[in-house]
Design an enzyme around this catalytic site. Structure first.
Site, mmCIF file in Angstrom:
data_model
loop_
_atom_site.group_PDB
_atom_site.id
_atom_site.type_symbol
_atom_site.label_atom_id
_atom_site.label_comp_id
_atom_site.label_asym_id
_atom_site.label_seq_id
_atom_site.Cartn_x
_atom_site.Cartn_y
_atom_site.Cartn_z
ATOM 1 N N ASP A 34 12.235 -70.848 8.842
ATOM 2 C CA ASP A 34 13.275 -71.043 9.938
ATOM 3 C C ASP A 34 12.406 -71.073 11.122
ATOM 4 O O ASP A 34 11.439 -70.522 11.484
ATOM 5 C CB ASP A 34 14.513 -70.016 9.584
ATOM 6 C CG ASP A 34 15.667 -70.607 10.344
ATOM 7 O OD1 ASP A 34 15.610 -71.594 11.171
ATOM 8 O OD2 ASP A 34 16.768 -69.892 10.374
ATOM 9 N N ASP A 69 17.556 -76.457 15.374
ATOM 10 C CA ASP A 69 19.014 -76.676 15.620
ATOM 11 C C ASP A 69 19.890 -75.577 16.539
ATOM 12 O O ASP A 69 19.259 -74.503 16.711
ATOM 13 C CB ASP A 69 19.789 -76.567 14.282
ATOM 14 C CG ASP A 69 19.662 -75.342 13.449
ATOM 15 O OD1 ASP A 69 18.586 -74.659 13.699
ATOM 16 O OD2 ASP A 69 20.507 -74.947 12.820
ATOM 17 N N ALA A 116 25.330 -71.939 11.209
ATOM 18 C CA ALA A 116 26.336 -70.854 12.048
ATOM 19 C C ALA A 116 27.485 -70.458 11.377
ATOM 20 O O ALA A 116 28.635 -70.459 11.988
ATOM 21 C CB ALA A 116 26.632 -71.806 13.413
ATOM 22 N N CYS A 134 19.337 -51.436 -12.946
ATOM 23 C CA CYS A 134 17.891 -51.720 -12.309
ATOM 24 C C CYS A 134 17.222 -50.404 -12.657
ATOM 25 O O CYS A 134 17.752 -49.226 -12.652
ATOM 26 C CB CYS A 134 18.061 -52.341 -11.037
ATOM 27 S SG CYS A 134 17.811 -50.868 -9.868
ATOM 28 N N CYS A 194 18.159 -47.659 -10.154
ATOM 29 C CA CYS A 194 19.261 -46.798 -10.363
ATOM 30 C C CYS A 194 19.156 -46.014 -11.675
ATOM 31 O O CYS A 194 19.857 -44.884 -12.081
ATOM 32 C CB CYS A 194 20.663 -47.693 -10.640
ATOM 33 S SG CYS A 194 20.775 -48.554 -8.890
ATOM 34 N N CYS A 224 24.442 -49.318 -12.377
ATOM 35 C CA CYS A 224 23.406 -50.502 -12.242
ATOM 36 C C CYS A 224 22.313 -50.203 -13.203
ATOM 37 O O CYS A 224 21.751 -49.207 -13.359
ATOM 38 C CB CYS A 224 23.079 -50.872 -10.990
ATOM 39 S SG CYS A 224 21.782 -51.785 -10.895
#
Ligand code: GUN
Ligand code: ZN
Length: 481
Positions: free
Chosen positions: A90, A125, A193, A278, A281, A276
């Site tokens: 960016d 931008d 935005a 993962c 967890c 969860c």
């Protein structure tokens, strides 16, 4: 090399695709995790191990960094971050929106992004805040469009450039910006935005802004929703035709001690379980997580895995043609998401055109299901039925002599030709016991048939229970009770 996008499968306005930039290819929808070289709760190598095929970082941070600027220029971004997948950069527009000013020009940032070997470059931008007035939005947009033109003119048609679409909350500006970006040759368009809308849960407005931008952006372009976001809104955004997300949410939520789930988030200290699959967890209790010196990092790891898994779930849903079911499920997680879902259903006409013709299934989940693209498309096709001079539409399965044709009826769709009993959506739709909302929706099909076949005598047979609805929805219809 230009950025190319190949669409492999569709569902609603969502797409399963392949994005190519330089020699990198990623599957879409995709989440590009945000990485900040100065603070990496999750490293790029860990992101790769979790299945992230691309990531995004901020070129402005690199360009201002004593530590990283020269390294990035000499070794390249991929080497510095230790990531061989797609890296998008960016420009510093985000800093512009927060601080009001940046010390770099459009061409300087683009040349810097090129010099550090970024795969997708973003011009400088101007993100217009959604609460800015029209005058401001128009002025900002003029600057943004001039910078997109400048980028194309100086770097040529094949430079790997993103073309951000701005315009604030003004829907005509968004549409025009999208169209112009397409005309300038941008094949990768971020919608910009929208972070303030997402941060304040203004999903209804978000849907209108995105749908307007999408109307202008060529259908073949890859669309990125800048700064999105929470995994609970990915399905909704994909249904609108967004292909790429970049999220810092995994890290920002972790910093606040928040635990993401596919449908919401919770303060970790308020949890008793970590539900969860993962690694984090499964190997920590809530207490251990809370007390760990690595708490923020562990939460970030979990949050990112939840976000990446949701993207995989969405890709599978598109493959199967069940994205509406997933959108329905996710958008019931928060009233403002439900508002976004309803706003999306209001754009049914635009979505109907891009939706696929056949799907694995249609599960009725309540009133919202009546507005789905499959119902609209089914009812639109009733116009083209060739009917004999007298037709009975049978809601109760009864048949009567004296009719040339009897049509069965299935809510929320309406009357159908018996030969289509096994085809989508009649054959693949699962509905519970009839309710008034779905019968009224089916009656819209009857009305449509009546209005487009004035020369034909159309009579309805139904149980007493549905008679009022039929007569209210189809004024003047002859009903056999
Ligand atoms: N990150 C989040 N929103 C924006 C935006 O509008 N423009 C750019 N360049 N980056 C963003
Ligand atoms: Zn987890």
């Amino acid at each position: 090399m230009p950025i190319t996008f190949e669409i492999l499968e569709k569902d609603i306005a969502g797409r399963l695709g392949k994005l190519k930039a330089g020699d990198k290819v990623i599957r879409t929808p995709a989440l590009l995790p945000v990485i900040n070289p100065h603070l990496q709760p999750v490293t790029a190598a860990e992101m790769k191990a979790m299945g992230a095929e691309g990531l995004i970082t901020n070129a402005y941070i690199f360009s201002r960094s004593r530590e990283f600027r020269e390294k990035a220029l000499s070794l390249g971004l991929h080497q510095v971050l230790g990531f061989d997948g797609l890296i998008m950069t960016d420009s510093g527009s985000f800093q512009l929106s927060v601080y009001g000013d940046v010390e770099i020009t459009n061409m300087e940032t683009l040349e810097f992004q090129n010099a550090i070997g970024s795969d997708i470059h973003v011009p400088l931008d101007i993100p217009t805040h959604p609460d800015s007035d029209r005058h401001q939005a128009e002025r900002d947009l003029e600057v943004t469009m001039a910078r997109l033109r400048e980028a194309k003119e100086h770097l040529g048609p094949d430079a790997p450039l993103a073309g951000p679409v701005q315009g604030g909350k003004f829907l005509d500006l968004r549409e025009n910006a999208g169209r112009e970006a397409g005309e300038l040759g941008f094949t990768f368009c971020p919608i910009g935005a929208v972070v303030p809308l997402m941060e304040s849960y203004r999903y209804g407005e978000l849907v209108d802004v995105v749908m307007s931008a999408k109307k202008g952006i060529p259908i073949s372009s890859c669309v990125h929703l800048f700064g999105a976001g929470h995994p609970a809104m990915f399905a909704l955004a994909v249904a609108m035709g967004c292909d790429i997300f970049d999220s810092a949410a995994y890290a920002l939520y972790a910093r606040e001690g928040r635990y993401l789930t596919p449908s919401g988030s919770a303060k970790v200290q308020e949890l008793h379980e970590l539900p969860c699959p993962c690694q984090v967890c499964r190997t920590h209790t809530v207490d251990e997580l809370m007390k760990s010196p690595e708490r923020e990092r562990l939460l970030a790891l979990h949050n990112l895995q939840v976000s990446l898994a949701e993207i995989a779930r969405i890709r599978q849903a598109i493959q199967d043609g069940v994205l509406w079911e997933l959108v329905d499920e996710r958008c019931r997680g928060h009233p403002q998401l439900l508002k976004g879902y309803r706003a999306l259903l209001n754009h049914g006409k635009a979505l109907e055109g891009s939706d696929r013709v056949s799907k694995r299934r249609f599960f009725y989940r309540g009133a919202e299901s009546c507005e789905r693209t499959e119902v609209r498309r089914f009812q639109a096709l009733l116009d083209r039925l060739v009917l004999p001079s007298s037709v009975l539409i049978s809601l109760d399965g009864r048949e009567f002599p004296g009719f040339d044709l009897t049509l069965p009826f299935k809510p929320p769709f309406g009357p159908f030709m018996d030969e289509l009993r096994e085809t989508f959506p009649i054959g693949q739709s699962e509905i519970p016991d009839w309710d008034e909302v779905m019968v009224a929706s089916g009656c819209r099909g009857i009305l449509r048939l009546v209005e487009t076949h004035r020369e034909c005598r159309i009579v309805v047979s139904c149980q007493e229970r549905w008679r009022d609805i039929v007569e209210r929805m189809v004024p003047g219809i002859e009903v056999i009770p």
